[in-house]
Design a protein around this motif. Sequence first.
Motif, PDB file in Angstrom:
ATOM      1  N   ASN A  84      45.954  27.023  -1.739  1.00  0.00           N
ATOM      2  CA  ASN A  84      46.070  25.606  -1.344  1.00  0.00           C
ATOM      3  C   ASN A  84      44.918  25.230  -0.409  1.00  0.00           C
ATOM      4  O   ASN A  84      44.304  24.186  -0.563  1.00  0.00           O
ATOM      5  CB  ASN A  84      47.407  25.331  -0.658  1.00  0.00           C
ATOM      6  N   ARG A  87      41.843  24.649  -2.119  1.00  0.00           N
ATOM      7  CA  ARG A  87      41.999  23.580  -3.118  1.00  0.00           C
ATOM      8  C   ARG A  87      42.035  24.120  -4.548  1.00  0.00           C
ATOM      9  O   ARG A  87      41.581  23.465  -5.478  1.00  0.00           O
ATOM     10  CB  ARG A  87      40.935  22.515  -2.947  1.00  0.00           C
ATOM     11  N   TRP A  89      44.468  24.414  -6.713  1.00  0.00           N
ATOM     12  CA  TRP A  89      45.848  23.945  -6.861  1.00  0.00           C
ATOM     13  C   TRP A  89      46.617  24.664  -7.965  1.00  0.00           C
ATOM     14  O   TRP A  89      47.792  24.997  -7.784  1.00  0.00           O
ATOM     15  CB  TRP A  89      45.875  22.439  -7.118  1.00  0.00           C
ATOM     16  N   ALA A  92      47.524  28.089  -6.781  1.00  0.00           N
ATOM     17  CA  ALA A  92      48.559  27.961  -5.754  1.00  0.00           C
ATOM     18  C   ALA A  92      49.907  27.676  -6.407  1.00  0.00           C
ATOM     19  O   ALA A  92      50.922  28.294  -6.051  1.00  0.00           O
ATOM     20  CB  ALA A  92      48.207  26.845  -4.776  1.00  0.00           C
ATOM     21  N   HIS A 117      55.735  23.470  -0.141  1.00  0.00           N
ATOM     22  CA  HIS A 117      54.363  23.900  -0.418  1.00  0.00           C
ATOM     23  C   HIS A 117      54.084  23.865  -1.919  1.00  0.00           C
ATOM     24  O   HIS A 117      52.992  23.492  -2.344  1.00  0.00           O
ATOM     25  CB  HIS A 117      54.109  25.291   0.155  1.00  0.00           C
ATOM     26  N   ALA A 121      51.185  21.563  -3.963  1.00  0.00           N
ATOM     27  CA  ALA A 121      50.268  22.065  -4.998  1.00  0.00           C
ATOM     28  C   ALA A 121      50.507  21.331  -6.313  1.00  0.00           C
ATOM     29  O   ALA A 121      49.555  20.963  -7.014  1.00  0.00           O
ATOM     30  CB  ALA A 121      50.451  23.568  -5.182  1.00  0.00           C
TER      31      ALA A 121
END
Length: 190
Positions: A84, A87, A89, A92, A117, A121
């Motif tokens: 995360n 970045r 995503w 993540a 969380h 993402a």
Amino acid sequence: MMLRKGVRLAKRGDFNGAVETLEKDETPGGKRMYWLGSSLVMLGRYEEGIARLDQALTMLKSDGAAKEKILRRDALYALGYAHNALRKWNLARTVLTEAVALTPASDALEHAKGLNHLAAATLHCSDTSAAAVLIAESLTLLSSKNIDAKSQSASIKARALLQRRFEPKDQLKSRKSGVVLAVAQARKGM
């Protein structure tokens, strides 16, 4: 001996000391790699942390003993947080999905944080409706356990992200109205 010291330092928040100690330790196994990797992530050394966490995950079996399963789950969370932060995503989202699946709903606070969380993402992957469902699930879980969702920073961040996605900027009236709208839309989709 060094492993215990490194774990103690990490638990106290001395991540520099933990990394220094754990790098000197030669104890084989996933536990050392987990603590080293997660300490590196906490220091913002994400790439190094990811490498150590990946090593930990290859050593920690998903069908192992209870303590090993918990370490595996925690390694997945740390890996998700690192992705995360970088970045990444989709990565993540993948690891956080597995981490959430390993977190029992009876551990409401940890489960809700994981859901939040994962929602962040998911939202960054442009899957707004799935993110809203995850936030609604998190809020429902916290509410069912009488935990104040407002006290959870991850929940607040995820709800704020949803707020920005559901309402145009010129229509934002307050954080509360965005949260109410996001949760209402999520519940309609459930």
